[in-house]
Structure formats: C-alpha cells, structure tokens
Design an enzyme around this catalytic site. Structure first.
Site, PDB file in Angstrom:
ATOM      1  N   CYS A   1      40.187  41.523  39.339  1.00 44.81           N
ATOM      2  CA  CYS A   1      41.487  42.089  39.707  1.00 44.81           C
ATOM      3  C   CYS A   1      41.500  43.539  39.233  1.00 44.81           C
ATOM      4  O   CYS A   1      40.437  44.144  39.091  1.00 44.81           O
ATOM      5  CB  CYS A   1      42.642  41.260  39.144  1.00 44.81           C
ATOM      6  N   ALA A   2      42.653  44.091  38.950  1.00 44.65           N
ATOM      7  CA  ALA A   2      42.726  45.494  38.543  1.00 44.65           C
ATOM      8  C   ALA A   2      42.213  45.702  37.115  1.00 44.65           C
ATOM      9  O   ALA A   2      41.382  46.568  36.866  1.00 44.65           O
ATOM     10  CB  ALA A   2      44.146  46.021  38.678  1.00 44.65           C
TER      11      ALA A   2
END
Length: 107
Positions: free
Chosen positions: A67-68
């Site tokens: 993810c980020a």
C-alpha cells in the site's frame, strides 16, 4: 520495522528480483494511488474489495502486499494469512519503494 510483529513483513532492501519473480504482488491502494505508480506486474485489488475478491489471490504462492506506507497492506496480509495465503507485508509501502529508487510502473 513492522507495526505488528505477528504480521510477516519484509523491508524494501530485502525484496530482490527472485522474490518479485516468485511472488504475487498485490497492491491494495485506491485507484488514484495505483494510477500514480505501482510495482511492475502487481495486481490491483483495493483493500475495500479484497474480502469479496480473495479468490483472485492464488493459494500456494507467496503474496507480497503493498500500500502507500504499510498500514492497509498489513491488514491485507493478516486477512490473507487467515484465508490460507502465504502473505508478506511490504513495510513502508510504495513510499519506501520509491525512496529506495526502485522502479515504478504507470501502466
């Protein structure tokens, strides 16, 4: 460092070509985040859709969740582990990936 020691994790420096070739790379970010760049060859399933789309994640293959920064992918890693997948969280997510100068695909 992983936020939860019970969630298997790997840091960017430990992600080599062999792991990338073997793993099913799963990006659980939102579509706008995905569009700004992702790991080449990754599959995009936003975290909010993962439960209903878990059948798209292979059994018997290591799954690298991204993810980020590692929070959502940590949740995905935990969920997939409970679903019988061999999942691993990318600590630091795409931010760490890009800071390390690793390639990003825009396709």
């Amino acid at each position: 460092m992983s936020e939860n020691p019970q969630i298997p994790a790997v840091v960017v420096a430990e992600v080599d070509d062999e792991l990338l070739a073997e793993a099913f790379v799963l990006d659980v970010r939102e579509p706008d985040e995905w569009a700004r760049g992702h790991i080449e060859g990754a599959t995009h399933i936003p975290l909010g859709e993962l439960q209903e789309r878990v059948g798209e994640v292979p059994l018997g293959q290591k799954v690298l969740c991204v993810c980020a920064v590692g929070g959502r992918s940590g949740m995905a890693t935990q969920f997939l582990g409970n679903e019988g997948r061999d999942a691993l969280n990318l600590d630091g997510g795409m931010h760490a990936w890009q800071q390390a100068g690793r390639p990003v695909s825009l396709d």
